[in-house]
Design an enzyme around this catalytic site. Structure first.
Site, PDB file in Angstrom:
ATOM      1  N   ARG A 153      53.146  96.692  60.132  1.00  0.00           N
ATOM      2  CA  ARG A 153      52.874  95.252  60.224  1.00  0.00           C
ATOM      3  C   ARG A 153      51.416  95.057  60.564  1.00  0.00           C
ATOM      4  NH1 ARG A 153      56.600  91.351  61.613  1.00  0.00           N
ATOM      5  NH2 ARG A 153      58.131  92.869  60.886  1.00  0.00           N
ATOM      6  N   SER A 162      24.261  57.802  38.762  1.00  0.00           N
ATOM      7  CA  SER A 162      23.404  58.115  39.896  1.00  0.00           C
ATOM      8  C   SER A 162      23.290  56.876  40.780  1.00  0.00           C
ATOM      9  CB  SER A 162      22.019  58.539  39.402  1.00  0.00           C
ATOM     10  OG  SER A 162      21.076  58.507  40.458  1.00  0.00           O
TER      11      SER A 162
END
Length: 455
Positions: A313, A274
Site C-alpha cells: 500500500r 479585445s
C-alpha cells in the site's frame, strides 16, 4: 475556484468528477459489495438491500465527509462510518455488514474507475465527433493549395487537406489508444487489507467475481493496490491526446496571424474580441487548448512518479493521484470538447492561401527547379546553381523565375514549358492528394458514417 470552469472544462465531464459523483462511485462499490456478498451467502440478503438503500450520495454531507478525511487520511473512512450509521438507523443488524472484508482503497479505486468509465464515454464521444469533422474538412480541402512551412518559414506547396489529414491520422490513433486504455483500466479493485481477501476466507474469489458482475467491470487476476500502471495509463493516454490537440491549436493560431490570415476561428458575438482593440479576432479556442497542453504534461509526470509505491500500500504516491488524475481528465475533456466544437466552424480563406504562395517571389519552387536540373547536371551542382539564384532574387527583390531564366547554365537544360510546369504549385504536390484519400479511407470515422447511412 469555479470562475474559469466554463472556459477550460467540459460541463458533462465536470458532473462526472464532482464531489457527489466521487462519493457516489464509492457508494456504488459498497452497494455492489453487499449484493455480491449476499449472492455468495456471506451476509443476509436483507442486509444487502438495507445497505444499498442508503448508498445514495444525497444522503451524505460532503463537508462533513471532507472534515473526516482530514483526520482519517482518505474520504472512504468517514464515508463508510457515515454509511454504517445510516444503515443501522433502520436495520441495526445490517449495519454490521457494511464494507465487509474490504479496505478503503478498494472503495476509492473502484469508485474512481466507475467515474472514469463515465468520463471515457463523454471524451470518446467528442473524440469521435472531432474525427468525423476532420474527415469532412480534409475531403473539402483535398486540393486547396497552401504554403507548407518548416522552421516557421515558407518551404514548399502542399494542400490544406493534407494538413488536416495529418491531424485526422493522429486523432484516429488516439481513438484507438483510448479504446485500448478503457479495456485495461475498467477493472475492479478489491483485495482487502493487503490484497489477499483473507477476511472472506474461501469466498474471496466468488465475491470478487460477483462484485465485478454487479459493477460491470472486469475481474482482475490479482488486486492491484500498489501497482498503478492502470491509472498512469489513463494519464499518459490523455496526455498524448492533449499534445495532438495542442499541435492542431498551434497550427490554427499560426494560420490566423494577421500576416498569414488563412484560417480563422468562427465569428460570433462576444467571441475573441479585445477589451481595448476593436479590430482584434483572437483565437480563443486555440488558447484554451494550448493552456491544457501546457498544464497536462506536468500532471502526467506526477502520475508516473506516483507509480513508485511501497510494498502492499503506497504512502504518499497513491494520495498524489487523488487530485492529479481528475485534473488531467478535466483539462483533457475541456480541450477535446472545445476542439470538437470549433473545427467544423473554422473559416478557411483559400484565396489568401493562393496569395501567400507568391509571398517569397517564387522561392518555394526552388526545390522543384533543383530536382529538374539535378537530372541534367547532378544534384550538388544543381543545388549550388539554384541556391545562388535564390540569393540574387532575395537581394534584388525579383521573382526567382526571372532570375533563374537569365542563367545560361539553366536555359540549356530547361525549356519555357519546363518553367511553366516547375513554377506551378499544382504540379509539385507529390502524393498530397493520395495521402488525404488514404487517411480518410482508413479513418474509423468514415466507416462509422457509412454505417449510419445504412441504418
Amino acid at each position: 475556484m469555479q470562475l474559469l470552469d466554463q472556459l477550460f472544462r467540459s460541463e458533462d465531464v465536470e458532473k462526472v468528477l464532482s464531489d457527489r459523483a466521487c462519493l457516489q462511485g464509492m457508494l456504488d462499490f459498497e452497494a455492489g459489495l453487499a449484493r455480491a456478498e449476499a449472492r455468495a451467502g456471506l451476509i443476509p440478503s436483507s442486509a444487502a438491500a438495507a445497505i444499498a438503500a442508503k448508498c445514495k450520495s444525497e444522503l451524505f454531507d460532503v463537508v462533513e465527509i471532507a472534515r473526516g478525511a482530514r483526520l482519517a487520511g482518505n474520504v472512504a473512512i468517514p464515508l463508510v462510518k457515515t454509511l454504517t450509521a445510516l444503515v443501522a438507523q433502520t436495520d441495526e443488524d445490517a449495519g454490521r455488514y457494511v464494507h465487509w472484508g474490504a479496505t478503503s482503497q478498494d472503495a476509492l479505486d473502484t469508485g474512481c474507475v466507475l467515474q472514469l468509465r463515465q468520463a471515457f464515454k463523454i471524451i470518446a464521444g467528442d473524440l469521435d465527433r472531432l474525427a468525423r469533422v476532420l474527415v469532412d474538412l480534409a475531403k473539402q480541402h483535398r486540393s486547396t493549395i497552401v504554403v507548407g512551412r518548416t522552421w516557421m518559414q515558407q518551404a514548399l506547396p502542399t494542400t490544406f487537406g493534407a494538413k488536416v489529414a495529418g491531424w485526422l491520422d493522429a486523432v484516429d490513433r488516439h481513438r484507438a489508444r483510448l479504446r485500448e486504455t478503457r479495456q485495461r483500466v475498467l477493472v475492479l479493485q478489491f483485495g482487502g487489507a493487503v490484497g489477499t481477501l483473507a477476511a472472506l476466507g474461501e469466498r474471496g474469489d466468488e465475491v470478487t467475481k460477483n462484485l465485478a458482475d454487479e459493477l460491470a467491470l472486469q475481474s482482475p487476476e490479482i488486486p492491484w493496490h500498489s501497482h498503478r500502471d492502470r491509472m498512469a495509463e489513463v494519464a499518459t493516454t490523455l496526455g498524448l491526446c492533449v499534445g495532438t490537440l495542442g499541435k492542431i491549436a498551434t497550427d490554427i493560431a499560426l494560420h490566423s496571424q494577421t500576416e498569414v490570415a488563412e484560417v480563422f476561428e468562427p465569428v460570433e458575438k462576444g467571441r475573441g474580441g479585445s477589451s481595448t482593440m476593436p479590430h482584434k479576432r483572437n483565437p480563443v479556442a486555440s488558447a484554451v487548448v494550448l493552456s491544457a497542453a501546457a498544464r497536462v504534461p506536468a500532471l502526467v509526470s506526477t502520475m508516473l512518479t506516483a507509480m513508485l509505491q511501497e510494498q502492499e500500500r503506497g504512502l504518499g504516491g497513491w494520495q498524489a493521484e487523488w487530485e492529479t488524475l481528475p485534473e488531467i481528465v478535466s483539462l483533457s475533456a475541456g480541450a477535446m470538447h472545445v476542439m470538437a466544437e470549433v473545427i467544423p466552424r473554422l473559416e478557411i480563406d483559400a484565396d489568401r492561401m493562393r496569395e501567400n504562395l507568391e509571398a517569397t517571389r517564387g522561392l518555394i519552387f526552388a526545390e522543384a527547379v533543383t530536382m529538374a536540373l539535378a537530372e541534367k547536371m547532378g544534384k550538388s551542382t544543381a543545388h549550388g546553381v539554384v541556391e545562388q539564384a535564390c540569393r540574387k532574387a532575395q537581394k534584388e527583390k525579383r521573382h526567382l523565375r526571372d532570375v533563374i531564366r537569365g542563367d545560361q547554365r539553366v536555359n540549356t537544360h530547361l525549356s519555357a514549358a519546363d518553367f511553366d510546369r516547375l513554377f506551378d504549385a499544382r504540379k509539385y504536390l507529390g502524393m498530397a492528394d493520395a495521402f488525404v484519400d488514404r487517411v480518410v479511407a482508413a479513418s474509423g470515422a468514415t466507416r462509422e458514417a457509412a454505417g449510419r447511412g445504412q441504418d
